[in-house]
Design an enzyme around this catalytic site. Structure first.
Site, PDB file in Angstrom:
ATOM      1  N   LYS A 203       0.755  -1.251   0.021  1.00  0.00           N
ATOM      2  CA  LYS A 203       0.067  -0.065  -0.059  1.00  0.00           C
ATOM      3  C   LYS A 203       0.754   1.237   0.036  1.00  0.00           C
ATOM      4  O   LYS A 203       0.542   2.245  -0.723  1.00  0.00           O
ATOM      5  CB  LYS A 203      -0.847  -0.023   1.261  1.00  0.00           C
ATOM      6  CG  LYS A 203      -2.150  -0.952   1.041  1.00  0.00           C
ATOM      7  CD  LYS A 203      -3.095  -0.874   2.006  1.00  0.00           C
ATOM      8  CE  LYS A 203      -4.202  -1.884   1.877  1.00  0.00           C
ATOM      9  NZ  LYS A 203      -5.066  -1.874   3.140  1.00  0.00           N
TER      10      LYS A 203
ATOM     11  N   ASP B 269     -10.171   2.715   2.101  1.00  0.00           N
ATOM     12  CA  ASP B 269     -10.048   2.082   3.285  1.00  0.00           C
ATOM     13  C   ASP B 269     -10.488   3.178   4.086  1.00  0.00           C
ATOM     14  O   ASP B 269     -11.498   2.604   5.179  1.00  0.00           O
ATOM     15  CB  ASP B 269      -8.630   1.803   3.626  1.00  0.00           C
ATOM     16  CG  ASP B 269      -7.956   0.485   3.140  1.00  0.00           C
ATOM     17  OD1 ASP B 269      -8.905  -0.375   2.675  1.00  0.00           O
ATOM     18  OD2 ASP B 269      -7.141   0.116   3.111  1.00  0.00           O
TER      19      ASP B 269
ATOM     20  N   TYR C  96     -12.465  -8.837   9.013  1.00  0.00           N
ATOM     21  CA  TYR C  96     -13.740  -9.539   8.523  1.00  0.00           C
ATOM     22  C   TYR C  96     -13.868 -11.033   8.590  1.00  0.00           C
ATOM     23  O   TYR C  96     -14.968 -11.594   8.259  1.00  0.00           O
ATOM     24  CB  TYR C  96     -14.354  -8.862   7.236  1.00  0.00           C
ATOM     25  CG  TYR C  96     -13.258  -9.111   5.971  1.00  0.00           C
ATOM     26  CD1 TYR C  96     -12.208  -8.167   5.854  1.00  0.00           C
ATOM     27  CD2 TYR C  96     -13.352 -10.229   5.387  1.00  0.00           C
ATOM     28  CE1 TYR C  96     -11.525  -8.601   4.693  1.00  0.00           C
ATOM     29  CE2 TYR C  96     -12.358 -10.395   4.306  1.00  0.00           C
ATOM     30  CZ  TYR C  96     -11.478  -9.677   4.041  1.00  0.00           C
ATOM     31  OH  TYR C  96     -10.640  -9.899   3.083  1.00  0.00           O
TER      32      TYR C  96
END
Ligand code: NAP
Length: 522
Positions: free
Chosen positions: A317, A353, A463
């Site tokens: 990232k 994000d 998640y």
């Protein structure tokens, strides 16, 4: 030609698979080593009845050259046939009208000659593929050429060479081997297995590989790294379009393909989520995950293949930022990009994000004027801290490694506490941005239950599982909870908006990912 392997365990499933493949693929490969007591002549007859144009490859792999993937894991091959049994099977296949018989070089040139003269004698038009696989590595180009020559010298109609890629350089060697074979006027099937080899599956076809293999029905892969038939077709279409027009101006009717760049990516649910959304939005294109070891090469691939957009995940990232042409204000301030948009060859970086997390959080609580503990100091923590400040709140950084936590707190001009002091802090909410509690370590949490009761809302960006131990503890203490799935689908929907300019089907995306996670949990 795109081929789908048929290797179902039961007869009923095999017949269903043949019917399904006949509708979507150019060819099927009957993996006789994986079927129980199947009659090859009957299977060929069924396939012919289903589609007269479908090409049929019959093979019977040795255990040493086979890697089957089921539900993301490599599966052991169960059946081994003797050389005599294989020869009998190949003779039946030739008589029944198989288009191709794939026999491994390791079976010996005598066996290969035997089946060739059998075909001649019976005036069978079956063509012989002589194949070689390495399930561990890709040899040097010199060695690959030697293996190619060894296969060709057996009198093969087509040579098939499939090694395992461990780096992007391995793909390049196999692509060069295709050029080498084509220069000699030989038909070749070549690609690399493995996550690293995915790119070769896309490029090999456009370089002249005779056949490409896609994932079979029910998600079964005859080798790791296979793409779905839809993905293969979309890439083929795109590459052909690219060849036709050097300006590569695509009409909206043409494929719009997207990729995920990360390492590892095998467990990612982004392909499931995005492909579901693309289909519902009726966008002709696909989203595929690529396990990347050479980021510069992957970015060059996006430009070269006119990939419309990419998601970027761990560990790229921040590293990806230097390869992009422009980065938006939020992603620059945050110091991380998770989304790339390709606008006519110029690559723009964004971060969704923080957008996804803030959208989900704002649905549950006010942020302005409130303090939120951000547990962690990595990429997700940056997104959380940035979003909270942007919404008028105040982050408090808590991290295991003091230096990293302090650096992040300094960057955002907010307080820092070491992890040991988590029980002493009072704030409106707690956001876990660490990977602690993620599958398979689902019974771990960094915040003791006694420290959680202070918060009105507890958020976990994880998640998988759907409800982490932190969230279970928080619920038991009467806190409002927010699961990482809510952030995940919203950051994905924001990516789709950037890529396509259209609203994504958020509820469908959530339902699809939730169902897959429930399946994994059960
Ligand atoms: P990262 O940059 O590697 O940061 C990880 C953070 O977790 C670091 O601060 C690290 O602390 C901390 N940590 C890891 N193991 C720890 C342990 N055993 N004890 C204490 N602290 C520990 O990773 P990231 O990109 O921020 O991602 C973190 C998580 O967020 C991942 O699970 C990822 O899947 C998830 N995520 C979810 C979404 C979503 O849409 N739901 C989006 C992005 C990320 P140190 O500084 O001490 O090493």
């Amino acid at each position: 030609m795109i081929c789908v392997p048929v290797m179902e365990a039961t007869r009923k499933q095999t017949l269903q698979a043949i019917e399904k493949c006949a509708r979507s693929a150019d060819a099927i490969e009957l993996r006789m080593d994986l079927m129980v007591d199947e009659d090859v002549a009957q299977l060929i007859a069924v396939a012919r009845q289903t589609s007269a144009n479908l090409k049929i490859i019959v093979t019977c792999r040795r255990k040493e050259e086979s890697l089957i993937v089921r539900s993301g894991s490599i599966e052991e091959q169960k059946k081994t046939l003797t050389n005599a049994a294989k020869m009998a099977l190949f003779r039946q296949a030739a008589l029944a009208g198989a288009d191709f018989i794939d026999i491994e070089l390791a079976e010996g040139s005598r066996s290969i000659q035997e089946i060739k003269s059998f075909c001649r004698k019976h005036k069978s038009s079956t063509r012989i593929i002589v194949s070689w696989h390495d399930v561990f590595k890709t040899p040097s180009l010199v060695r690959l050429k030697e293996i190619f020559q060894a296969c060709a010298q057996t009198g093969a109609d087509i040579v098939k060479i499939v090694p395992y890629a461990r780096s992007s350089a391995d793909n390049l060697r196999v692509l060069k081997l295709i050029d080498y074979a084509r220069q000699q006027g030989r038909d070749i099937i070549a690609m690399c297995m493995g996550e690293e080899g995915k790119i070769s599956r896309v490029l090999a076809l456009s370089r002249g590989s005779y056949v490409g293999f896609a994932v079979g029905t029910g998600g079964l892969s005859s080798a790791p790294g296979q793409l779905t038939i839809r993905e293969m077709s979309q890439y083929q279409q795109l590459l052909q379009g690219h060849k036709r027009s050097s300006n590569h101006c695509y009409s909206s009717a043409e494929a719009q393909n997207f990729v995920l760049l990360g390492n590892p990516v095998r467990q990612s649910l982004s392909p499931l989520m995005h492909n579901t959304a693309l289909e519902a939005m009726r966008i002709p294109g696909s989203y595929s995950a690529f396990c990347v070891s050479d980021l510069a090469a992957a970015i060059a691939g996006i430009r070269g293949m006119n990939i419309r957009g990419a998601s970027v995940t761990i560990p790229f990232k921040t590293a990806v930022m230097e390869y992009l042409d422009e980065i938006d204000e939020d992603a620059t301030a945050l110091g991380a990009v998770n989304t790339i948009v390709n606008k006519a060859g110029r690559l723009f970086g964004y971060n969704t994000d923080w957008v996804g997390l803030m959208q989900a959080l704002k649905d549950e609580t006010d942020i302005a004027g409130k303090e939120f503990v951000v547990l962690g100091a990595g990429g997700a923590a940056r997104a959380a801290a940035y979003g909270i400040i942007k919404e008028g709140g105040r982050p408090i950084i808590v991290n295991r490694t003091r230096e990293k936590g302090q650096a992040l707190a300094k960057h955002f001009d907010c307080p820092f506490y070491p992890l040991a002091q988590i029980g002493k802090i009072k704030a409106a909410g707690l956001i876990n941005t660490t990977s602690v509690g993620m599958y398979p370590d689902i019974n771990q949490s960094l915040a003791p239950p006694s420290a959680i009761a202070h918060y009105r809302i507890v958020v976990d960006v994880i998640y998988n599982p759907l409800k982490t131990k932190l969230l279970r503890d928080a619920e038991a203490k009467g806190c409002k909870i927010l699961a990482g799935l809510e952030m995940f689908v919203r950051q994905g929907a924001a990516q789709l908006k950037l890529w396509t300019g259209r609203e994504a089907p958020l509820e469908l995306m959530k339902k699809t990912v939730r169902e897959r996670l429930l399946n994994i949990e059960s």
